[in-house]
Design a protein around this motif. Structure first.
Motif, mmCIF file in Angstrom:
data_model
loop_
_atom_site.group_PDB
_atom_site.id
_atom_site.type_symbol
_atom_site.label_atom_id
_atom_site.label_comp_id
_atom_site.label_asym_id
_atom_site.label_seq_id
_atom_site.Cartn_x
_atom_site.Cartn_y
_atom_site.Cartn_z
ATOM 1 N N VAL A 1 65.317 3.541 -27.471
ATOM 2 C CA VAL A 1 65.627 2.969 -26.184
ATOM 3 C C VAL A 1 64.670 3.244 -24.999
ATOM 4 C CG1 VAL A 1 67.499 2.961 -24.290
ATOM 5 C CG2 VAL A 1 68.233 2.748 -26.866
ATOM 6 N N VAL A 2 64.379 4.698 -25.020
ATOM 7 C CA VAL A 2 63.593 5.213 -23.917
ATOM 8 C C VAL A 2 62.036 4.521 -24.186
ATOM 9 C CG1 VAL A 2 62.198 7.344 -23.156
ATOM 10 C CG2 VAL A 2 64.617 7.161 -23.635
ATOM 11 N N MET A 3 61.580 4.597 -25.504
ATOM 12 C CA MET A 3 60.371 4.180 -25.943
ATOM 13 C C MET A 3 60.243 2.454 -25.114
ATOM 14 S SD MET A 3 58.491 6.389 -26.679
ATOM 15 C CE MET A 3 57.029 5.421 -26.854
ATOM 16 N N PHE A 4 61.277 1.680 -25.742
ATOM 17 C CA PHE A 4 61.228 0.402 -25.027
ATOM 18 C C PHE A 4 61.335 0.184 -23.574
ATOM 19 C CE2 PHE A 4 62.175 -4.117 -25.552
ATOM 20 C CZ PHE A 4 63.130 -4.416 -24.395
ATOM 21 N N VAL A 5 62.133 0.947 -22.875
ATOM 22 C CA VAL A 5 61.981 0.987 -21.597
ATOM 23 C C VAL A 5 60.604 1.492 -20.789
ATOM 24 C CG1 VAL A 5 62.882 2.252 -19.531
ATOM 25 C CG2 VAL A 5 64.483 1.292 -21.297
ATOM 26 N N LEU A 6 59.953 2.314 -21.538
ATOM 27 C CA LEU A 6 58.812 2.635 -21.098
ATOM 28 C C LEU A 6 57.693 1.731 -21.180
ATOM 29 C CD1 LEU A 6 58.721 6.713 -22.003
ATOM 30 C CD2 LEU A 6 58.916 5.546 -19.743
ATOM 31 N N VAL A 7 57.738 0.999 -22.450
ATOM 32 C CA VAL A 7 56.783 -0.074 -22.530
ATOM 33 C C VAL A 7 57.099 -1.337 -21.775
ATOM 34 C CG1 VAL A 7 56.137 -1.658 -24.537
ATOM 35 C CG2 VAL A 7 56.391 0.723 -25.059
ATOM 36 N N SER A 8 58.434 -1.298 -21.624
ATOM 37 C CA SER A 8 58.766 -2.536 -20.620
ATOM 38 C C SER A 8 58.087 -2.289 -19.236
ATOM 39 C CB SER A 8 60.096 -2.825 -20.740
ATOM 40 O OG SER A 8 60.711 -3.328 -21.995
ATOM 41 N N GLY B 1 55.781 -0.340 -18.427
ATOM 42 C CA GLY B 1 54.312 -0.400 -18.497
ATOM 43 C C GLY B 1 53.959 -1.891 -18.364
ATOM 44 N N PHE B 2 54.615 -2.747 -19.097
ATOM 45 C CA PHE B 2 53.998 -4.163 -18.868
ATOM 46 C C PHE B 2 54.513 -4.787 -17.360
ATOM 47 C CE2 PHE B 2 53.805 -4.149 -23.602
ATOM 48 C CZ PHE B 2 52.563 -4.754 -23.816
ATOM 49 N N ALA B 3 55.481 -4.519 -16.863
ATOM 50 C CA ALA B 3 55.741 -4.887 -15.449
ATOM 51 C C ALA B 3 54.740 -4.268 -14.699
ATOM 52 C CB ALA B 3 57.379 -4.495 -15.248
ATOM 53 N N ALA B 4 54.379 -3.313 -14.852
ATOM 54 C CA ALA B 4 53.259 -2.381 -13.904
ATOM 55 C C ALA B 4 52.055 -3.094 -14.040
ATOM 56 C CB ALA B 4 53.154 -0.856 -14.049
ATOM 57 N N LEU B 5 51.600 -3.614 -15.114
ATOM 58 C CA LEU B 5 50.441 -4.398 -15.420
ATOM 59 C C LEU B 5 50.450 -5.769 -14.869
ATOM 60 C CD1 LEU B 5 49.464 -3.675 -18.975
ATOM 61 C CD2 LEU B 5 48.353 -2.800 -17.032
ATOM 62 N N ARG B 6 51.825 -6.566 -14.629
ATOM 63 C CA ARG B 6 51.936 -7.583 -14.112
ATOM 64 C C ARG B 6 51.829 -7.520 -12.521
ATOM 65 N NH1 ARG B 6 55.051 -11.852 -17.117
ATOM 66 N NH2 ARG B 6 55.314 -12.999 -14.868
ATOM 67 N N LEU B 7 51.964 -6.429 -11.921
ATOM 68 C CA LEU B 7 51.835 -6.192 -10.302
ATOM 69 C C LEU B 7 50.508 -5.882 -10.017
ATOM 70 C CD1 LEU B 7 55.218 -4.001 -10.051
ATOM 71 C CD2 LEU B 7 54.805 -6.390 -9.371
ATOM 72 N N VAL B 8 49.748 -5.144 -10.802
ATOM 73 C CA VAL B 8 48.332 -4.809 -10.552
ATOM 74 C C VAL B 8 47.313 -6.155 -10.677
ATOM 75 C CG1 VAL B 8 46.320 -3.419 -11.251
ATOM 76 C CG2 VAL B 8 48.627 -2.754 -11.729
ATOM 77 N N PRO B 9 46.687 -6.244 -9.119
ATOM 78 C CA PRO B 9 45.923 -7.537 -9.223
ATOM 79 C C PRO B 9 44.657 -7.420 -10.267
ATOM 80 C CG PRO B 9 45.919 -6.170 -7.144
ATOM 81 C CD PRO B 9 46.762 -5.756 -8.014
ATOM 82 N N ARG B 10 44.307 -8.432 -10.875
ATOM 83 C CA ARG B 10 43.401 -8.360 -11.684
ATOM 84 C C ARG B 10 41.874 -8.881 -11.011
ATOM 85 N NH1 ARG B 10 46.416 -11.045 -16.882
ATOM 86 N NH2 ARG B 10 47.828 -9.226 -17.141
ATOM 87 N N LYS B 11 40.860 -8.544 -11.558
ATOM 88 C CA LYS B 11 39.443 -9.199 -10.956
ATOM 89 C C LYS B 11 39.302 -10.671 -11.527
ATOM 90 C CE LYS B 11 37.411 -4.930 -11.024
ATOM 91 N NZ LYS B 11 35.970 -3.971 -11.584
#
Length: 58
Positions: A33-40, A42-52
């Motif tokens: 459960v903790v691993m799933f939450v951490l991966v989720s 992480g992907f949510a944070a990647l969506r927030l970071v602007p890309r070049k």
């Protein structure tokens, strides 16, 4: 003739006993459960970071 009626129960008991140490009981569930939450997260944070952006992209 050999009696194989008890062999299936012995094999199934051995399989059940062999799987239990691998899963570790309830603690293993919380680990996944903790691993799933951490991966989720992480992907949510990647969506927030602007890309070049490249000028070639349409």
């Amino acid at each position: 003739m050999a009696d194989y009626a008890g062999a299936g129960t012995a094999a199934s008991a051995g399989v059940g006993a062999g799987v239990l140490p691998v899963t570790g009981g309830v603690d293993s569930i919380w680990f996944w459960v903790v691993m799933f939450v951490l991966v989720s997260a992480g992907f949510a944070a990647l969506r927030l970071v602007p890309r070049k952006r490249h000028d070639d992209d349409a």
